[in-house]
Write a protein that holds these residues in place. Structure first.
Motif, PDB file in Angstrom:
ATOM      1  N   TYR A 198     -20.872  24.712 -19.576  1.00  9.95           N
ATOM      2  CA  TYR A 198     -19.935  24.449 -18.487  1.00  9.95           C
ATOM      3  C   TYR A 198     -20.641  24.543 -17.145  1.00  9.95           C
ATOM      4  CZ  TYR A 198     -15.982  24.755 -21.708  1.00  9.95           C
ATOM      5  OH  TYR A 198     -15.102  24.537 -22.731  1.00  9.95           O
ATOM      6  N   LEU A 199     -20.202  23.715 -16.220  1.00  9.28           N
ATOM      7  CA  LEU A 199     -20.641  23.856 -14.840  1.00  9.28           C
ATOM      8  C   LEU A 199     -19.797  24.943 -14.190  1.00  9.28           C
ATOM      9  CD1 LEU A 199     -22.628  22.373 -12.878  1.00  9.28           C
ATOM     10  CD2 LEU A 199     -20.620  21.200 -11.963  1.00  9.28           C
ATOM     11  N   PRO A 200     -20.399  25.820 -13.389  1.00 10.37           N
ATOM     12  CA  PRO A 200     -19.595  26.890 -12.776  1.00 10.37           C
ATOM     13  C   PRO A 200     -18.677  26.364 -11.689  1.00 10.37           C
ATOM     14  CG  PRO A 200     -21.834  26.944 -11.931  1.00 10.37           C
ATOM     15  CD  PRO A 200     -21.822  25.912 -13.024  1.00 10.37           C
ATOM     16  N   TYR A 201     -17.695  27.189 -11.360  1.00 13.33           N
ATOM     17  CA  TYR A 201     -16.808  26.865 -10.247  1.00 13.33           C
ATOM     18  C   TYR A 201     -17.617  26.805  -8.949  1.00 13.33           C
ATOM     19  CZ  TYR A 201     -13.040  27.863 -13.520  1.00 13.33           C
ATOM     20  OH  TYR A 201     -12.197  27.838 -14.600  1.00 13.33           O
ATOM     21  N   ASP A 202     -17.095  26.044  -7.976  1.00 12.01           N
ATOM     22  CA  ASP A 202     -17.904  25.665  -6.817  1.00 12.01           C
ATOM     23  C   ASP A 202     -17.886  26.693  -5.695  1.00 12.01           C
ATOM     24  OD1 ASP A 202     -19.686  23.935  -5.596  1.00 12.01           O
ATOM     25  OD2 ASP A 202     -18.107  22.915  -4.471  1.00 12.01           O
ATOM     26  N   VAL A 218     -36.231  20.841 -17.112  1.00 13.71           N
ATOM     27  CA  VAL A 218     -34.822  20.501 -17.305  1.00 13.71           C
ATOM     28  C   VAL A 218     -34.402  19.352 -16.389  1.00 13.71           C
ATOM     29  CG1 VAL A 218     -32.468  21.333 -16.861  1.00 13.71           C
ATOM     30  CG2 VAL A 218     -34.060  22.742 -18.152  1.00 13.71           C
ATOM     31  N   ILE A 219     -33.666  18.419 -16.958  1.00 12.86           N
ATOM     32  CA  ILE A 219     -32.891  17.435 -16.201  1.00 12.86           C
ATOM     33  C   ILE A 219     -31.425  17.802 -16.385  1.00 12.86           C
ATOM     34  CG2 ILE A 219     -32.245  15.003 -15.963  1.00 12.86           C
ATOM     35  CD1 ILE A 219     -34.984  14.342 -17.278  1.00 12.86           C
ATOM     36  N   TRP A 220     -30.713  17.902 -15.288  1.00  8.74           N
ATOM     37  CA  TRP A 220     -29.292  18.288 -15.355  1.00  8.74           C
ATOM     38  C   TRP A 220     -28.426  17.043 -15.215  1.00  8.74           C
ATOM     39  CZ3 TRP A 220     -26.646  19.141 -10.215  1.00  8.74           C
ATOM     40  CH2 TRP A 220     -25.256  19.291 -10.385  1.00  8.74           C
ATOM     41  N   VAL A 221     -27.470  16.873 -16.130  1.00  9.99           N
ATOM     42  CA  VAL A 221     -26.503  15.767 -16.080  1.00  9.99           C
ATOM     43  C   VAL A 221     -25.109  16.370 -16.167  1.00  9.99           C
ATOM     44  CG1 VAL A 221     -25.654  13.674 -17.189  1.00  9.99           C
ATOM     45  CG2 VAL A 221     -28.117  14.167 -17.181  1.00  9.99           C
ATOM     46  N   HIS A 222     -24.251  16.027 -15.211  1.00 12.88           N
ATOM     47  CA  HIS A 222     -22.886  16.545 -15.224  1.00 12.88           C
ATOM     48  C   HIS A 222     -21.908  15.446 -15.598  1.00 12.88           C
ATOM     49  CE1 HIS A 222     -19.393  18.911 -14.452  1.00 12.88           C
ATOM     50  NE2 HIS A 222     -18.975  18.128 -13.474  1.00 12.88           N
ATOM     51  N   ALA A 223     -21.106  15.700 -16.644  1.00 10.80           N
ATOM     52  CA  ALA A 223     -20.075  14.771 -17.107  1.00 10.80           C
ATOM     53  C   ALA A 223     -18.815  15.591 -17.330  1.00 10.80           C
ATOM     54  CB  ALA A 223     -20.520  14.080 -18.388  1.00 10.80           C
ATOM     55  N   VAL A 224     -17.847  15.464 -16.444  1.00  8.75           N
ATOM     56  CA  VAL A 224     -16.750  16.418 -16.371  1.00  8.75           C
ATOM     57  C   VAL A 224     -15.942  16.511 -17.664  1.00  8.75           C
ATOM     58  CG1 VAL A 224     -15.256  14.723 -15.232  1.00  8.75           C
ATOM     59  CG2 VAL A 224     -14.749  17.154 -15.025  1.00  8.75           C
ATOM     60  N   SER A 225     -15.593  15.356 -18.264  1.00 13.08           N
ATOM     61  CA  SER A 225     -14.730  15.413 -19.446  1.00 13.08           C
ATOM     62  C   SER A 225     -15.132  14.316 -20.426  1.00 13.08           C
ATOM     63  CB  SER A 225     -13.260  15.299 -19.039  1.00 13.08           C
ATOM     64  OG  SER A 225     -12.411  15.621 -20.127  1.00 13.08           O
ATOM     65  N   ALA A 247     -26.583  30.724  -9.093  1.00 12.55           N
ATOM     66  CA  ALA A 247     -26.871  31.337 -10.393  1.00 12.55           C
ATOM     67  C   ALA A 247     -27.183  30.261 -11.431  1.00 12.55           C
ATOM     68  CB  ALA A 247     -25.691  32.190 -10.841  1.00 12.55           C
ATOM     69  N   PHE A 248     -26.408  29.183 -11.416  1.00 14.31           N
ATOM     70  CA  PHE A 248     -26.659  28.064 -12.332  1.00 14.31           C
ATOM     71  C   PHE A 248     -28.043  27.463 -12.075  1.00 14.31           C
ATOM     72  CE2 PHE A 248     -26.536  23.384 -12.664  1.00 14.31           C
ATOM     73  CZ  PHE A 248     -26.387  23.251 -14.032  1.00 14.31           C
ATOM     74  N   GLY A 306     -17.928  33.009 -19.278  1.00 10.05           N
ATOM     75  CA  GLY A 306     -18.931  33.426 -18.302  1.00 10.05           C
ATOM     76  C   GLY A 306     -19.672  32.264 -17.673  1.00 10.05           C
ATOM     77  N   GLU A 307     -19.813  31.156 -18.406  1.00  6.66           N
ATOM     78  CA  GLU A 307     -20.529  30.006 -17.862  1.00  6.66           C
ATOM     79  C   GLU A 307     -19.836  29.442 -16.632  1.00  6.66           C
ATOM     80  OE1 GLU A 307     -22.212  28.541 -22.226  1.00  6.66           O
ATOM     81  OE2 GLU A 307     -20.812  27.287 -21.098  1.00  6.66           O
ATOM     82  N   ARG A 308     -18.532  29.590 -16.562  1.00  4.03           N
ATOM     83  CA  ARG A 308     -17.794  29.084 -15.401  1.00  4.03           C
ATOM     84  C   ARG A 308     -18.070  29.903 -14.145  1.00  4.03           C
ATOM     85  NH1 ARG A 308     -14.086  25.224 -17.106  1.00  4.03           N
ATOM     86  NH2 ARG A 308     -13.555  25.261 -19.332  1.00  4.03           N
TER      87      ARG A 308
END
Length: 450
Positions: free
Chosen positions: A128-132, A71-78, A139-140, A57-59
């Motif tokens: 997970y970061l959702p699909y774009d 909140v601070i958001w940091v995205h690190a793909v893998s 929603a995210f 569901g997170e996707r």
């Protein structure tokens, strides 16, 4: 069930003007068409790695975890981006102690890596970061309401960045790198690329060459902050584990093949069987955990006796290969090896990070394919911290020669430690850049778009 018509309509109602909407429209439609294929790909990958079906569901922007107040958001793909983000995340937690960090990923291995790196840290949430698509992006952002975001390296999502800009959420592209090859690909879609680059509040580039290529694609406010990966320090627990592994191995020379990719292990195993003496142990660490069994079978096909690190058993004298079937222990593997072959560089995958090996003083041998880490690889070779070989056979042969030459190994190890230390400081420069972007309004109450 995703309602694609509603998703498209909702996306369109949240863009501030027709021009950005029209520029992103083909991209958005492509996502809508491709989404069923993306889901099928998840199912396919889940055959070998069931974790891909967890937290599904997170996707799509649905989260069960409760969002912290600030909140601070940091995205690190893998995995690579997550490991690179570690010093920055710790610096953010120290600089803004009233905030939590939501660390987002796209792969289970990235998520698992974060679990290991930030074990016991209650202020780091993993998801997970959702699909774009616009509806998922909003929603995210509605759920976590970040005060600002940090995207590691070059993971750019046009609709998500547009949604951040609409909500007045500054986003920094940190540790940014862009090869000439990637720049040419982005340049094929100039309008969408320029729009996406302009949605970023600032960019911290690794090198001046990266900054120039990003600026040519339309990026604004690009600063050269350096490579955050140089600020990663070997944890004491990893060094202790290295000593424990070394005790299990004994006095045998250890050749590490680190973060290898599909197709490379067969080449390296063949070369190892040809060039290495029977007392030499090959510590083989595939990049992707779902391939552990496959790689073990390759060693068996070469007639090489293999043991697994996870077995926690003493290493037999006739064992030729130790399979590093664990996550988050690369520092320990570097620490117990005399020479390291860097994976991803023996076939055209672009290479893997060599900085961790340099930081612990492990001599490095690179293959010809390092285009993803070109600046670091070339500078390491110039500094005498790494050697380059033409192919896997030559790489193993060079490594075996180093194993027999302690004086040369120590010279390369000292150069590697100096190389790693000299380039530190990117984390502090990145935090300073973020401080200049941080909005004055309260982090916990960003306004909802009308």
């Amino acid at each position: 069930m995703v309602n694609f018509a509603e998703a498209t309509a909702y996306t369109c109602t949240l863009v501030p003007s027709p021009l950005p909407m029209l520029t992103r429209l083909p991209y958005t439609l492509l996502w809508i068409v491709a989404l069923p294929v993306v889901l099928l790909r998840l199912l396919w990958r889940a055959r070998r790695q069931p974790a891909y079906l967890k937290h599904l569901g997170e996707r799509f922007g649905r989260y069960r975890v409760r969002a912290p107040a600030a909140v601070i958001w940091v995205h690190a793909v893998s995995v690579g981006e997550t490991r690179a983000a570690e010093p920055l995340v710790r610096a953010l937690l120290a600089r803004w102690p009233e905030h939590s960090v939501v660390l987002t990923h796209m792969t289970p291995t990235g998520r698992d890596t974060a679990k290991v790196l930030f074990k016991g840290e209650s202020r780091v949430l993993r998801t997970y970061l959702p699909y774009d698509l616009g509806c998922f992006a909003h929603a995210f952002l509605r759920h976590f309401r970040p005060v600002f975001g940090v995207v590691m390296e070059t993971e750019l999502w046009p609709n998500l960045l547009a949604a951040c800009r609409r909500r007045d959420i500054p986003v920094l592209l940190a540790n940014a790198r862009l090869s000439e090859r990637s720049a040419r690909r982005y340049a094929r879609l100039p309008a969408l690329t320029a729009l996406t680059m302009k949605a970023l509040s600032a960019i911290g580039a690794q090198t001046a060459a990266d900054a120039a290529r990003l600026s040519q694609l339309g990026a604004r406010r690009v600063a050269v902050t350096g490579n955050i990966k140089f600020d990663i320090t070997p944890p004491e627990a990893a060094l202790a584990l290295a000593e424990a592994l070394r005790a299990r191995i004994g006095t045998r020379p250890v050749l590490l093949a680190a973060s290898t990719r599909e197709g490379e292990e067969a080449l390296l195993l063949t070369a190892f069987a040809r060039h290495a003496g029977t007392d030499t142990l090959l510590l083989l660490v595939p990049r992707h955990p779902q391939r552990f069994d496959e790689v073990a079978a390759l060693a068996a096909a070469q007639g090489l006796k293999l043991q697994r690190r996870s077995a926690e058993a003493p290493i037999d004298a006739d064992t030729r290969v130790l399979l590093g079937d664990s996550m988050g222990e690369m520092f320990a593997y570097y620490g117990c090896a005399q020479v390291a072959l860097i994976g991803g560089s023996w076939l055209p995958f672009g290479g893997q990070n060599l900085i961790e090996a340099c930081a612990v003083g492990t001599p490095v041998v690179l293959g010809p394919h390092t285009f993803n880490f070109m600046a670091v690889a070339e500078e390491a070779v110039r500094a005498g911290a790494a050697l380059r070989a033409a192919d896997a056979d030559a790489g193993v042969r060079t490594a075996v020669e180093l194993l027999a030459d302690p004086a040369r190994r120590e010279h390369i190890a000292a150069a590697g430690r100096a190389f790693a230390t000299t380039h530190q400081g990117a984390t502090a420069r990145t935090v300073a850049l973020l401080e200049s972007l941080r909005p004055r309004r309260r982090a916990s109450a960003p306004p909802e778009p009308k």
